[in-house]
Design an enzyme around this catalytic site. Structure first.
Site, mmCIF file in Angstrom:
data_model
loop_
_atom_site.group_PDB
_atom_site.id
_atom_site.type_symbol
_atom_site.label_atom_id
_atom_site.label_comp_id
_atom_site.label_asym_id
_atom_site.label_seq_id
_atom_site.Cartn_x
_atom_site.Cartn_y
_atom_site.Cartn_z
ATOM 1 N N HIS A 194 0.846 -1.200 0.000
ATOM 2 C CA HIS A 194 0.000 0.000 0.000
ATOM 3 C C HIS A 194 0.879 1.248 0.000
ATOM 4 C CE1 HIS A 194 -3.795 -2.158 0.389
ATOM 5 N NE2 HIS A 194 -3.135 -3.008 1.159
ATOM 6 N N ASN A 218 -0.845 -4.840 -6.760
ATOM 7 C CA ASN A 218 -2.052 -4.253 -6.152
ATOM 8 C C ASN A 218 -1.681 -3.355 -4.982
ATOM 9 O OD1 ASN A 218 -3.160 -7.397 -6.929
ATOM 10 N ND2 ASN A 218 -4.229 -5.619 -7.738
ATOM 11 N N ASP A 247 -5.975 -14.757 -8.704
ATOM 12 C CA ASP A 247 -7.379 -15.157 -8.846
ATOM 13 C C ASP A 247 -7.925 -14.765 -10.221
ATOM 14 O OD1 ASP A 247 -7.417 -12.434 -8.540
ATOM 15 O OD2 ASP A 247 -8.919 -12.390 -6.954
ATOM 16 N N HIS A 250 -7.348 -9.808 -9.665
ATOM 17 C CA HIS A 250 -6.433 -8.775 -9.153
ATOM 18 C C HIS A 250 -5.277 -8.469 -10.109
ATOM 19 C CE1 HIS A 250 -8.538 -9.346 -5.384
ATOM 20 N NE2 HIS A 250 -7.927 -8.286 -4.913
ATOM 21 N N ASP A 273 -5.198 -13.477 0.205
ATOM 22 C CA ASP A 273 -5.738 -12.170 0.627
ATOM 23 C C ASP A 273 -7.262 -12.265 0.769
ATOM 24 O OD1 ASP A 273 -5.574 -9.521 1.449
ATOM 25 O OD2 ASP A 273 -5.668 -8.701 -0.576
HETATM 26 ZN ZN LIG Z 1 -4.577 -7.996 2.655
#
Ligand SMILES: [Zn+2]
Length: 381
Positions: A194, A218, A247, A250, A273
């Site tokens: 992030h 991501n 998946d 993502h 996740d």
């Molecule tokens: Zn996470």
């Protein structure tokens, strides 16, 4: 309690052979050929494939339960669900939240760490947040995102020695670099996630001790040929292990393929996740305090357009790798062995002396049995 698994098609490392597996006191004692032991409970696998059980180092929840529920029952539910999908070891993963809540959640997990659970074993915690960048917060709660301090991290680590195994943060300032150095010194794997950092800043973070990347691509500054960003720094540095959510939502499969080619099979780690809706149907759910909804298998925030975790399972990630053309040996590395090596688990391989963490697959590569430290925790045959 001893267990004798008969007639398995064993795949481990780069070896494939058929035979029996004898398990004693939670560990693998003998493998291959015909083994007999009068004291052991016998289970005939009928030629089914046996692989090292999956390890999920980034899982928030499943089956209606969330790590942030701050409840032993929820953690047990996630453990049972994970085992149904071939996982023997996992790290319940926290979200960005207030310090007192995070402390309580850590205490709950500490109570269950390496104890006998209904399913997969909890070997520690992955703390995802709260030291992130607003610009790439994804489904992390903006209200609790803040600048890191070594003092606060000390409090988290004091809950229990060796509980926090993995810590995701953004190396966005001097305080963060200090935190990275401190965490590394304490034996915690530090992960960039992030993050809005430019390439140079991430390089400084790696110098300080970052060795892992949280759901690569991501929630991070992307790749540009003039500003390589977080992604560029991860791709470039062989010391950094890269998580991937495979998946097919993502990250585009072509990018997964590219990541594995650049990083090498030994440096990519599949994670789920997953959040509480994993295993349940489409509808409205919570991710921590945030409202999310699941539609056609995609989890999004209700308030603004962002993916909010997944409903992926490790066995499905494993099958996706095979579908992409990677061998079973490679898929085992990326779903089990790499994580075992990174976190020093005596797992991820089927060999005498290793923990008996095993997953049995049918001929569609669906999980039919999971053994956790020598005990059958899921059996669908
Ligand atoms: Zn996470």
């Amino acid at each position: 309690m001893n267990l004798l698994l008969k007639n398995g098609a064993i795949v481990t490392g780069d070896k494939e052979f058929s035979g029996d597996i004898l398990i004693k006191n939670g560990g693998i004692q003998k493998i291959g050929g015909t083994i007999s032991d009068r004291t052991a409970e016998v289970c005939d696998l009928g030629g089914r494939i046996v692989i090292p059980a999956f390890i999920d180092i980034h899982i928030h929840g499943a089956d209606g339960a969330d790590t942030m529920d701050n409840s032993l029952e929820s953690l047990k539910k996630i453990s049972a669900f994970a085992a149904r999908h071939g996982v023997a070891n996992f790290l319940p993963t926290t979200l960005t939240g207030p310090q007192d809540v995070l402390m309580e959640v850590l205490e709950k997990i500490a109570d269950l760490q390496d104890t006998d659970l209904p399913g997969a074993n909890i070997f520690g915690v992955h703390m995802e947040g709260p030291y992130f960048d607003m610009e790439y917060k994804g489904a992390q709660n903006a209200k609790y995102i803040k600048v890191s301090t070594v003092n606060e991290i000390k409090k988290f680590l004091r809950v229990k020695k060796n509980l926090v195994k993995l810590f995701s943060l953004s190396p966005n300032n001097e305080e963060a670099l200090e935190s990275i150095r401190f965490l590394r010194e304490k034996g915690v794997v530090v992960s960039v996630g992030h993050s809005a950092c430019v390439y140079e800043k991430v390089k400084k973070g790696i110098e300080a001790g970052i060795r892992h990347a949280t759901h690569t691509f991501n929630g991070m500054r992307g790749f540009n040929h003039r500003e390589p960003g977080v992604v560029g720094a991860i791709l470039e540095d062989p010391a950094v292990k890269a998580e991937i959510i495979f998946d097919k939502i993502h990250v585009h499969p072509a990018m997964v393929h590219l990541l594995i080619k650049i990083k090498g099979v030994e440096n990519v780690i599949c994670i789920t996740d997953s959040m509480s809706a994993a295993g349940l149907s489409d509808g409205d759910y919570k991710l921590g305090e945030l409202d999310v909804y699941v539609k056609d298998g995609v989890v999004r925030l209700a308030t603004y357009d962002s993916l909010a975790g997944s409903i992926l399972t490790m066995d499905s990630a494993f099958r996706n790798l095979l579908e992409l053309g990677w061998s079973m040996a490679d898929a085992i590395r990326m779903t089990s062995t790499n994580a075992a090596e990174e976190f020093g688990l005596n797992s991820g391989e089927i060999a005498p002396g290793k923990d008996a963490d095993l997953t049995v697959l049918d001929n569609h590569n669906e999980v039919v049995m999971t053994v956790v430290k020598g005990r059958i925790k899921y059996k669908g045959i």
